[in-house]
Design an enzyme around this catalytic site. Structure first.
Site, mmCIF file in Angstrom:
data_model
loop_
_atom_site.group_PDB
_atom_site.id
_atom_site.type_symbol
_atom_site.label_atom_id
_atom_site.label_comp_id
_atom_site.label_asym_id
_atom_site.label_seq_id
_atom_site.Cartn_x
_atom_site.Cartn_y
_atom_site.Cartn_z
ATOM 1 N N CYS A 17 2.218 0.964 6.313
ATOM 2 C CA CYS A 17 2.006 -0.369 5.748
ATOM 3 C C CYS A 17 0.971 -0.328 4.621
ATOM 4 O O CYS A 17 0.944 -1.209 3.763
ATOM 5 C CB CYS A 17 1.598 -1.378 6.824
ATOM 6 S SG CYS A 17 0.115 -0.938 7.733
ATOM 7 N N CYS A 73 3.440 -0.340 13.347
ATOM 8 C CA CYS A 73 2.478 -1.391 13.009
ATOM 9 C C CYS A 73 3.048 -2.755 13.400
ATOM 10 O O CYS A 73 4.157 -3.112 12.991
ATOM 11 C CB CYS A 73 2.207 -1.326 11.508
ATOM 12 S SG CYS A 73 1.473 -2.811 10.815
ATOM 13 N N GLU A 74 2.290 -3.497 14.195
ATOM 14 C CA GLU A 74 2.790 -4.791 14.660
ATOM 15 C C GLU A 74 2.796 -5.852 13.563
ATOM 16 O O GLU A 74 3.417 -6.907 13.724
ATOM 17 C CB GLU A 74 1.973 -5.286 15.857
ATOM 18 C CG GLU A 74 0.550 -5.657 15.562
ATOM 19 C CD GLU A 74 -0.213 -6.091 16.800
ATOM 20 O OE1 GLU A 74 -1.075 -6.969 16.663
ATOM 21 O OE2 GLU A 74 0.032 -5.564 17.899
ATOM 22 N N HIS A 75 2.142 -5.583 12.455
ATOM 23 C CA HIS A 75 2.091 -6.578 11.376
ATOM 24 C C HIS A 75 3.263 -6.476 10.413
ATOM 25 O O HIS A 75 3.688 -7.476 9.835
ATOM 26 C CB HIS A 75 0.779 -6.443 10.595
ATOM 27 C CG HIS A 75 -0.423 -6.685 11.437
ATOM 28 N ND1 HIS A 75 -1.599 -5.994 11.277
ATOM 29 C CD2 HIS A 75 -0.641 -7.540 12.464
ATOM 30 C CE1 HIS A 75 -2.479 -6.402 12.162
ATOM 31 N NE2 HIS A 75 -1.924 -7.334 12.902
ATOM 32 N N HIS A 76 3.786 -5.245 10.199
ATOM 33 C CA HIS A 76 4.853 -5.059 9.223
ATOM 34 C C HIS A 76 6.048 -4.290 9.771
ATOM 35 O O HIS A 76 7.016 -4.050 9.049
ATOM 36 C CB HIS A 76 4.313 -4.317 7.992
ATOM 37 C CG HIS A 76 3.168 -5.007 7.345
ATOM 38 N ND1 HIS A 76 1.851 -4.676 7.608
ATOM 39 C CD2 HIS A 76 3.121 -6.050 6.487
ATOM 40 C CE1 HIS A 76 1.043 -5.467 6.918
ATOM 41 N NE2 HIS A 76 1.785 -6.307 6.230
ATOM 42 N N GLN A 90 -3.921 0.353 15.450
ATOM 43 C CA GLN A 90 -4.535 1.605 15.890
ATOM 44 C C GLN A 90 -5.727 1.387 16.808
ATOM 45 O O GLN A 90 -5.912 2.110 17.782
ATOM 46 C CB GLN A 90 -4.949 2.430 14.663
ATOM 47 C CG GLN A 90 -5.551 3.770 15.040
ATOM 48 C CD GLN A 90 -5.827 4.634 13.836
ATOM 49 O OE1 GLN A 90 -5.127 4.550 12.822
ATOM 50 N NE2 GLN A 90 -6.832 5.487 13.930
ATOM 51 N N HIS A 137 -0.913 5.112 7.963
ATOM 52 C CA HIS A 137 -0.237 3.829 8.155
ATOM 53 C C HIS A 137 0.686 3.566 6.968
ATOM 54 O O HIS A 137 0.207 3.391 5.844
ATOM 55 C CB HIS A 137 -1.261 2.701 8.282
ATOM 56 C CG HIS A 137 -2.098 2.809 9.510
ATOM 57 N ND1 HIS A 137 -1.986 1.922 10.556
ATOM 58 C CD2 HIS A 137 -3.050 3.706 9.874
ATOM 59 C CE1 HIS A 137 -2.840 2.265 11.512
ATOM 60 N NE2 HIS A 137 -3.492 3.349 11.112
#
Length: 195
Positions: free
Chosen positions: A151, A80-83, A121, A149
């Site tokens: 996250c 996940c690019e956010h976390h 995704q 996910h």
């Protein structure tokens, strides 16, 4: 910046994270952790160094087949690019040939190329579909991804075992209801035997 300098900086950043969470970077079990994380990241993000067009073009063959080709249940692991937490899932990829077919092993390889990048995704699903459309030039492409996910499971809402489904339909799969229905029927059917 040399590769050695980048590696040093990476390992120092990992040491900073270890210290930040309250651990001793000099503890026996953690001394080699920065290097191990470096090697793990090189593998997990190896997709940035690969070109899906080169992979697909290396195994394109002329064919008169014009029926759906489906590779189902392709396991993948992404981040996940956010976390920077894991995404664990399966991809189902189909295409309808238009004068040429691609070697079956290349489809999971293309999934891995994009999965081994920082992702969301929805973007992963689109990238796989677009790479096949642009390179193989089929009559249509369909990609469905079902994933968990971390996250969402390890932090935040903590919804364990929730599944996210995304799809990308191109060409006949988007235009023709019968073709789309056949695809969804095939991916939703249970596989009784693994041969």
């Amino acid at each position: 910046m040399s590769n050695t300098k980048q590696q040093y900086d990476f390992e120092e950043a990992v040491k900073t994270m270890i210290s930040y969470v309250g651990e001793d970077v000099n503890r026996e079990g953690l001394i080699k952790t920065p290097y191990r994380v470096l090697k793990a990241y090189e593998f997990m993000f190896g997709g940035y160094k690969e070109d899906p067009q080169i992979i697909l073009n290396s195994a394109l063959f002329q064919s008169s087949n014009d029926e759906m080709v489906l590779v189902k249940d392709i396991e993948f692991y992404s981040t996940c690019e956010h976390h920077l937490l894991p995404i664990i899932g399966r991809a189902h990829v189909a295409y309808i040939p238009n004068g040429k077919v691609v070697g079956l092993s290349k489809i999971p390889r293309v999934v891995d190329v994009f999965a081994r990048r920082m992702q969301i995704q929805e973007q992963l699903t689109e990238q796989i579909a677009d790479a096949l459309m642009e390179t193989v030039e089929p009559k249509g492409v369909a990609v469905v991804i079902q994933a968990r996910h971390m996250c969402m499971e390890m932090r935040g809402v903590e919804k364990i075992c929730s599944t996210t489904t995304s799809s990308a339909l191109r060409g006949l799969f988007k235009k023709d209801e019968k073709t789309r229905g056949e695809f969804f029927s095939l991916i939703n059917s249970s596989t009784v035997s693994r041969y």
